[in-house]
Design a protein around this motif. Structure first.
Motif, mmCIF file in Angstrom:
data_model
loop_
_atom_site.group_PDB
_atom_site.id
_atom_site.type_symbol
_atom_site.label_atom_id
_atom_site.label_comp_id
_atom_site.label_asym_id
_atom_site.label_seq_id
_atom_site.Cartn_x
_atom_site.Cartn_y
_atom_site.Cartn_z
ATOM 1 N N PHE A 33 44.169 31.870 32.218
ATOM 2 C CA PHE A 33 42.915 32.324 32.105
ATOM 3 C C PHE A 33 41.994 32.061 33.257
ATOM 4 O O PHE A 33 41.282 32.901 33.811
ATOM 5 C CB PHE A 33 41.910 32.248 30.747
ATOM 6 N N GLU A 34 41.902 30.912 33.713
ATOM 7 C CA GLU A 34 41.082 30.487 34.680
ATOM 8 C C GLU A 34 41.571 30.753 36.128
ATOM 9 O O GLU A 34 40.511 31.284 36.888
ATOM 10 C CB GLU A 34 40.929 28.882 34.693
ATOM 11 N N PHE A 36 43.011 33.739 36.638
ATOM 12 C CA PHE A 36 42.813 35.314 36.450
ATOM 13 C C PHE A 36 41.440 35.369 37.065
ATOM 14 O O PHE A 36 41.076 36.379 37.574
ATOM 15 C CB PHE A 36 43.286 35.730 35.210
ATOM 16 N N ASN A 37 40.626 34.559 36.221
ATOM 17 C CA ASN A 37 39.044 34.738 36.504
ATOM 18 C C ASN A 37 38.836 34.550 38.006
ATOM 19 O O ASN A 37 37.766 35.299 38.682
ATOM 20 C CB ASN A 37 38.204 33.899 35.650
ATOM 21 N N ALA A 38 39.307 33.596 38.784
ATOM 22 C CA ALA A 38 39.336 33.040 40.325
ATOM 23 C C ALA A 38 40.016 34.281 41.115
ATOM 24 O O ALA A 38 39.201 34.578 42.019
ATOM 25 C CB ALA A 38 39.986 31.951 40.406
ATOM 26 N N TYR A 39 40.987 34.962 40.461
ATOM 27 C CA TYR A 39 41.468 35.856 41.163
ATOM 28 C C TYR A 39 40.572 37.017 41.073
ATOM 29 O O TYR A 39 40.182 37.859 42.264
ATOM 30 C CB TYR A 39 42.570 36.631 40.481
ATOM 31 N N LEU A 40 39.997 37.500 39.825
ATOM 32 C CA LEU A 40 38.768 38.637 40.133
ATOM 33 C C LEU A 40 37.758 38.240 40.703
ATOM 34 O O LEU A 40 37.164 39.110 41.392
ATOM 35 C CB LEU A 40 38.429 38.675 38.536
ATOM 36 N N GLU A 41 37.071 36.990 40.963
ATOM 37 C CA GLU A 41 36.279 36.574 41.744
ATOM 38 C C GLU A 41 36.411 36.903 43.078
ATOM 39 O O GLU A 41 35.537 37.214 43.754
ATOM 40 C CB GLU A 41 35.687 35.221 41.365
ATOM 41 N N LYS A 44 36.240 40.545 43.840
ATOM 42 C CA LYS A 44 34.892 40.830 43.880
ATOM 43 C C LYS A 44 34.151 40.674 45.057
ATOM 44 O O LYS A 44 33.557 41.650 45.892
ATOM 45 C CB LYS A 44 34.170 40.297 42.657
#
Length: 50
Positions: A33-34, A36-41, A44
């Protein structure tokens, strides 16, 4: 009687989006999850720079 003719397209939206989806799936495969969040950021920030 079937009179349908196939029209050749210059751009196939469904094919393009499937390719994009498959590319993203390969990039995020195995991420937690962490990560994946870094990937999305990161994505962005790339989009904002353009």
């Amino acid at each position: 009687m079937n009179n349908k003719t196939k029209i050749e397209k210059d751009f196939d939206t469904v094919k393009t989006f499937r390719e994009i989806k498959d590319k993203i799936s390969q990039e995020i495969k195995g991420m937690n999850f962490e990560q994946f969040n870094a990937y999305l950021e990161g994505k962005k920030l790339q989009a904002q720079k353009k």
